[in-house]
Scaffold this active site. Structure first.
Site, short mmCIF file in Angstrom:
data_model
loop_
_atom_site.label_atom_id
_atom_site.label_comp_id
_atom_site.label_asym_id
_atom_site.label_seq_id
_atom_site.Cartn_x
_atom_site.Cartn_y
_atom_site.Cartn_z
N CYS A 127 48.12 16.10 23.39
CA CYS A 127 47.06 16.31 24.40
C CYS A 127 45.68 15.86 23.95
CB CYS A 127 46.98 17.78 24.77
SG CYS A 127 48.49 18.39 25.47
N HIS A 265 39.94 20.74 27.35
CA HIS A 265 41.34 20.49 27.71
C HIS A 265 41.77 21.57 28.70
CE1 HIS A 265 45.35 19.09 27.58
NE2 HIS A 265 45.84 20.13 26.94
N ASN A 295 48.25 20.49 33.43
CA ASN A 295 47.94 19.89 32.12
C ASN A 295 48.53 18.49 32.07
OD1 ASN A 295 47.80 19.17 29.44
ND2 ASN A 295 48.85 20.99 28.66
N1 ACO Z 1 57.27 31.85 36.77
C1 ACO Z 1 57.57 33.17 36.75
N2 ACO Z 1 57.70 33.87 35.63
C2 ACO Z 1 57.55 33.20 34.46
C3 ACO Z 1 57.26 31.84 34.41
C4 ACO Z 1 57.13 31.15 35.63
N3 ACO Z 1 56.85 29.85 35.70
N4 ACO Z 1 57.15 31.45 33.13
C5 ACO Z 1 57.37 32.55 32.38
N5 ACO Z 1 57.61 33.61 33.19
C6 ACO Z 1 57.91 34.96 32.83
C7 ACO Z 1 58.42 35.09 31.43
O1 ACO Z 1 59.82 34.83 31.40
C8 ACO Z 1 58.09 36.52 31.10
O2 ACO Z 1 59.07 37.34 31.66
P1 ACO Z 1 59.61 38.61 30.85
O3 ACO Z 1 58.43 39.49 30.64
O4 ACO Z 1 60.65 39.17 31.76
O5 ACO Z 1 60.15 38.05 29.56
C9 ACO Z 1 56.79 36.77 31.86
O6 ACO Z 1 56.70 35.71 32.84
C10 ACO Z 1 55.55 36.73 31.01
O7 ACO Z 1 55.65 35.62 30.15
P2 ACO Z 1 54.53 35.36 29.11
O8 ACO Z 1 54.94 34.26 28.20
O9 ACO Z 1 54.08 36.66 28.53
O10 ACO Z 1 53.37 34.84 30.05
P3 ACO Z 1 51.94 34.49 29.63
O11 ACO Z 1 50.99 35.29 30.41
O12 ACO Z 1 51.76 34.45 28.13
O13 ACO Z 1 51.79 32.98 30.12
C11 ACO Z 1 51.97 30.67 29.50
C12 ACO Z 1 52.71 31.98 29.67
C13 ACO Z 1 51.39 30.24 30.84
C14 ACO Z 1 52.91 29.60 28.99
C15 ACO Z 1 50.83 30.88 28.48
O14 ACO Z 1 51.33 31.45 27.31
C16 ACO Z 1 50.13 29.61 28.14
O15 ACO Z 1 49.37 29.11 28.93
N6 ACO Z 1 50.33 29.06 26.91
C17 ACO Z 1 49.68 27.88 26.49
C18 ACO Z 1 49.91 26.74 27.40
C19 ACO Z 1 50.38 25.61 26.60
O16 ACO Z 1 50.90 25.83 25.55
N7 ACO Z 1 50.22 24.40 27.09
C20 ACO Z 1 50.63 23.24 26.39
C21 ACO Z 1 49.69 23.01 25.27
S1 ACO Z 1 50.07 21.63 24.32
C22 ACO Z 1 49.70 20.40 25.27
O17 ACO Z 1 48.74 20.50 26.01
C23 ACO Z 1 50.67 19.23 25.20
#
Ligand code: ACO
Length: 381
Positions: A127, A265, A295
């Site tokens: 990224c 980003h 993203n």
């Molecule tokens: N729709 C519905 N529910 C979902 C989804 C979805 N798309 N995705 C995950 N969930 C569920 C999970 O399974 C979990 O369920 P559970 O509690 O029953 O296990 C629940 O939602 C909560 O999941 P979390 O991982 O706790 O959600 P969080 O609030 O942390 O958000 C996310 C997840 C959006 C991925 C966040 O962690 C994030 O933004 N991370 C960084 C993003 C990232 O890494 N981007 C890429 C960077 S590298 C690059 O840019 C190439």
């Protein structure tokens, strides 16, 4: 510090410095938009979850290659700078989704442009590739290796997306943007940057099936399996972007109050908010377009920078901070001083070929061509 410092010869006389002014800018977004409701037709997800957890509402799905997107963005950046292809001495293509590894994508853009004088290189730091490319090209201008450059940030992630995995499939989109750099005696363009990488946790974002490690293992483009620890990436992203921002500001004797605009980003609205809060940056100074495109990896900061100019958020002489992170986990913050001109000199009439499919139709085709996930996991190494 990577860039050359203005040095005194001991007699109080300053040597002339060369800077890399940003004088052209252009973006190219594929037209097909995939909404959160579209995603909910084949994934166990919904608009409310995606909007509240990420800030995203839609993302683009490309019907053309990454080099095609980069080519149109480059033509638009050239027109904005009032330059022709004969002026270009270097093309840097920042991306982690190249059409091909050899030959590289920059050489394809050179061929499409007919920019026969240009040296061509690809840069891949996921990224952050556009920003690492900006460092590379600006440094080359400042040392005199070249006098001009096009830096492209472009990504077509949709063909390697793991469309069965709701943890990642909702987060990404395709797009491209480019800037034109030219040598200048005025103190403008990229002033400084802090670059870094958390290599010890590089595995928390891994796309299995994507690279030579998987050659001859029946894993082909489109058959990928994403290893993705979203919460860990989230935490590292915030720490990396804040510490890089603080370093680059401190080194340049600037406080967060001296920053006119932040173009971060855009991987998640909550990451952007957390970075702004911890770096003590007023929310109104932060440019956000994550709701429109998700993203786009290397294209993200490039498109956001172009749109912030188009939307009148950039003023002459502004200090612009660009914090970012990506796979690797690479992280960085770049400090730009904008020049005098905020209007494009010209406009390119170049357009992508028409797209006669909806984004959902494009994704359905990609999903249909993918091997069963269990087979892919068996091939992971
Ligand atoms: N729709 C519905 N529910 C979902 C989804 C979805 N798309 N995705 C995950 N969930 C569920 C999970 O399974 C979990 O369920 P559970 O509690 O029953 O296990 C629940 O939602 C909560 O999941 P979390 O991982 O706790 O959600 P969080 O609030 O942390 O958000 C996310 C997840 C959006 C991925 C966040 O962690 C994030 O933004 N991370 C960084 C993003 C990232 O890494 N981007 C890429 C960077 S590298 C690059 O840019 C190439």
């Amino acid at each position: 510090m990577m860039l050359l410092q203005c040095q005194s010869n001991g007699l109080g006389v300053q040597h002339n410095m060369t800077y890399a002014a940003i004088t052209g800018w252009g973006k190219c977004l594929p037209p097909a938009a995939l909404t959160n409701a579209d995603l909910a037709t084949f994934l166990d997800t919904d608009d409310e979850w995606i909007k509240t957890r990420t800030g995203m509402q839609e993302r683009r799905i490309s019907h053309v290659s990454v080099s095609d997107l980069g080519y149109i963005a480059a033509l638009r950046a050239l027109a904005a700078a009032g330059k022709t292809v004969d002026d270009v001495e270097l093309i840097v293509f920042g991306s982690c989704t190249p059409d091909q590894i050899c030959p590289n994508v920059a050489s394809r853009v050179q061929e499409l442009l007919g920019a026969g004088r240009a040296a061509c290189m690809d840069v891949n730091t996921a990224c952050t590739s556009f920003l690492y490319g900006l460092t590379t090209a600006s440094s080359m201008l400042r040392t005199g290796a070249v006098k001009s450059a096009i830096v492209i940030g472009a990504e077509v992630i949709s063909p390697i997306m793991d469309w069965d995995n709701r943890n990642v499939a909702v987060l990404f989109g395709d797009g491209a943007a480019a800037v034109y750099l030219e040598a200048s005696d005025h103190k403008e363009g990229l002033l400084d940057q802090q670059l870094g990488c958390y290599g010890e946790v590089r595995d928390i974002l891994t796309v299995h099936g994507w690279g030579m490690k998987y050659a001859n293992q029946e894993m082909q483009m489109g058959n990928s399996y994403w290893q993705f620890e979203g919460q860990e990436i989230f935490k590292r992203a915030v720490v990396g972007m804040v510490s890089a921002s603080n370093s680059v500001l401190e080194r340049n004797q600037l406080s967060s109050r001296d920053v006119d605009l932040v173009v971060p980003h855009q991987a998640n609205l909550r990451i952007i908010d957390a970075v702004a809060k911890r770096a003590d940056i007023e929310p109104e100074k932060v440019f956000v377009n994550v709701h429109r495109y998700g993203n786009m990896s290397a294209a993200t900061v490039a498109v956001a920078l172009v749109e912030s100019i188009e939307e009148g958020r950039v003023n002459p002489g502004d200090h612009i901070l660009l914090p970012a992170f990506g796979g690797g986990l690479s992280w960085c913050a770049h400090l730009i001083k904008w020049g005098e001109r905020i209007q494009p000199i010209g406009q390119s009439g170049a357009e992508l070929p028409a797209c006669n499919k909806t984004a959902l139709e494009l994704v359905d085709e990609l999903r249909a061509s993918k091997a069963p996930r269990t087979a892919l996991q068996g091939l992971m190494i």
